[in-house]
Write an enzyme that holds these catalytic residues in place. Structure first.
Site, mmCIF file in Angstrom:
data_model
loop_
_atom_site.group_PDB
_atom_site.id
_atom_site.type_symbol
_atom_site.label_atom_id
_atom_site.label_comp_id
_atom_site.label_asym_id
_atom_site.label_seq_id
_atom_site.Cartn_x
_atom_site.Cartn_y
_atom_site.Cartn_z
ATOM 1 N N GLY A 196 58.361 73.178 18.679
ATOM 2 C CA GLY A 196 59.183 72.729 17.568
ATOM 3 C C GLY A 196 59.320 71.228 17.445
ATOM 4 N N CYS A 200 50.202 55.171 34.690
ATOM 5 C CA CYS A 200 50.280 54.039 35.608
ATOM 6 C C CYS A 200 51.568 54.073 36.420
ATOM 7 C CB CYS A 200 50.202 52.736 34.832
ATOM 8 S SG CYS A 200 48.701 52.581 33.830
ATOM 9 N N GLN A 216 49.955 70.564 18.464
ATOM 10 C CA GLN A 216 49.702 69.344 17.718
ATOM 11 C C GLN A 216 49.245 69.587 16.277
ATOM 12 O OE1 GLN A 216 50.451 66.337 18.349
ATOM 13 N NE2 GLN A 216 50.943 66.446 20.520
ATOM 14 N N GLY A 218 56.836 74.869 23.437
ATOM 15 C CA GLY A 218 55.394 75.102 23.540
ATOM 16 C C GLY A 218 54.953 75.487 24.935
ATOM 17 N N THR A 219 55.595 74.912 25.956
ATOM 18 C CA THR A 219 55.213 75.227 27.333
ATOM 19 C C THR A 219 55.456 76.694 27.646
ATOM 20 O OG1 THR A 219 55.563 72.975 28.140
ATOM 21 C CG2 THR A 219 55.706 74.751 29.756
#
Length: 399
Positions: free
Chosen positions: A200, A323, A179, A71-72
């Site tokens: 994928g 965090c 998504q 996806g990136t």
């Protein structure tokens, strides 16, 4: 026992049928698709079958599918490739403040190359107002990029309405659908998009494979340069096994989309109701109805989400904060939605999937409720800082 997996928006397990589709191309189907001999032809057939299957899920022409490493890469090629190919027309791009880093960071890079980017706000549910997009358009606008569904809260954007505005002004429209593909319908003509990105590993295929839909006639620069693979749009010898895997995953998603979405939605609602029954004060983050059927992002009043997951090793889920070294930074998505620090740092994302069971969810609800009560008891007895926490190291951030 393994933790109950409720982090399907982060990644999905590879479906066994997908594995079966993949393995032959690691064995006898090892040929190079560019070769003219039988080994190459067998591999080429595998690639084109996969392309047809992905196209079937999106209801588009197979020639409009470009396979990528994920996806990136698909987002980078869509954004940078479109911007560079249309630079003579203008330098303005419109997006939202809640996009995934795989969209925001390429846009930041483009700003360094002389492009101007407008980042539009969203409402308290995480939705952008299409009329704000209309108002942001200038005579230099060449691209609009709005995600289909948010990875953290699941809110679905009104793409068809945005797409109509884009077409009215002759502007290309891209969506990051990592998504949404396989969870809700993603027919490109209905969404009115010109480019659409797929990851994928969100779709029960392996990590390291994705696809970019490019509407026929759309001008886009190649992102990788080399030989003329993928119709000259993405150089590099094809990753045949993983392409075959993505194709099978797309085929399975298309076959079971309606029934699976309905089933997962019923499970999600049961889980939400059970949490409210056992915990009481549960705040929903995201749109109440226009939301992915598998996604439940909630905040428990008086509880830090990172603390909660750190104390709940029986469950694998994600928080709404990152965090490190005892300090936390609130998710940019939740911040853009206007959540208070207490609600934002209290957020936990539970995302369900194909393998989630009723028994797992009932058990998870009981475990979460018990830990929430424990943490509320601790907070009632000592001063507790919801921003600083040393227990956050075990919690996963929403991806």
């Amino acid at each position: 026992m393994e933790p109950i997996y409720l982090d399907y928006n982060a990644t999905t397990p590879v479906d066994p049928l997908v594995v079966e589709e993949l393995l032959p191309y690691l064995r006898e189907g090892f040929g190079n698709p560019s070769s003219s001999h039988p080994y190459g032809k067998k591999a080429k057939e595998g690639v084109e079958t996969a392309r047809k299957r992905v196209a079937g899920l999106l209801d588009c022409d197979p020639a409009e599918i470009v396979f990528t490493s994920g996806g990136t890469e698909a987002n980078n090629q869509a954004l940078i490739g479109t911007a560079m190919a249309n630079r003579e027309k203008g330098n303005h791009i419109i997006t939202t403040a809640i996009e995934h880093p795989a969209v925001l960071n390429p846009l930041h890079w483009l700003e360094g190359q002389g492009f101007a980017v407008t980042y539009l706000p969203v409402d308290g549910y995480g939705q952008v107002d299409p009329q704000m997009i209309r108002q942001a358009i200038t005579d230099k606008t060449i691209l609009i990029s709005v995600m289909h569904a948010n990875n953290e809260v699941g809110t679905i954007q009104p793409l068809a309405e945005i797409g109509a505005i884009a077409r009215e002004h002759g502007i290309l429209f891209h969506t990051d659908a990592a998504q949404s593909v396989g969870k809700i319908p993603t027919r490109v003509d209905e969404l009115r998009v010109d480019l659409l990105s797929i990851a994928g590993h969100k779709l029960y295929a392996p990590k390291g494979i994705g696809a970019l839909y490019v509407r026929r006639g759309v001008k886009i620069d190649s992102y990788l340069h080399g030989a003329g693979h993928e119709g000259g749009r993405r150089a590099g010898t094809e990753n045949v096994p993983y392409m075959a895997a993505l194709g099978k995953a797309a085929e399975l998603a298309a076959e079971h989309l309606a029934t699976e979405s309905e089933h997962v939605l019923s499970l999600r609602e049961r889980f939400h109701d059970r949490l409210k029954e056992l915990v009481g004060d549960v705040l929903l983050n995201g749109h109440p109805t226009s939301r992915l059927p598998n996604t439940l992002n909630v905040s428990f009043a008086g509880v830090n989400g990172a603390d909660l997951l750190a104390r709940t090793p029986e469950i694998a889920a994600s928080t709404g904060s990152a965090c490190h070294d005892g300090s936390c930074e609130l998710s940019g998505v939740l911040k853009a939605m206007g959540l208070s620090p207490e609600q934002g740092f209290g957020a936990v994302r539970f995302s369900l999937g194909r393998l989630t069971t009723v028994e797992e969810l009932d058990r998870a609800a009981e475990i979460v409720a018990a830990r929430v009560k424990e943490l509320r008891g601790i907070r009632g007895g000592v001063s507790h800082n919801h921003v600083q926490t040393g227990l956050s190291a075990l919690a996963s951030c929403a991806g």
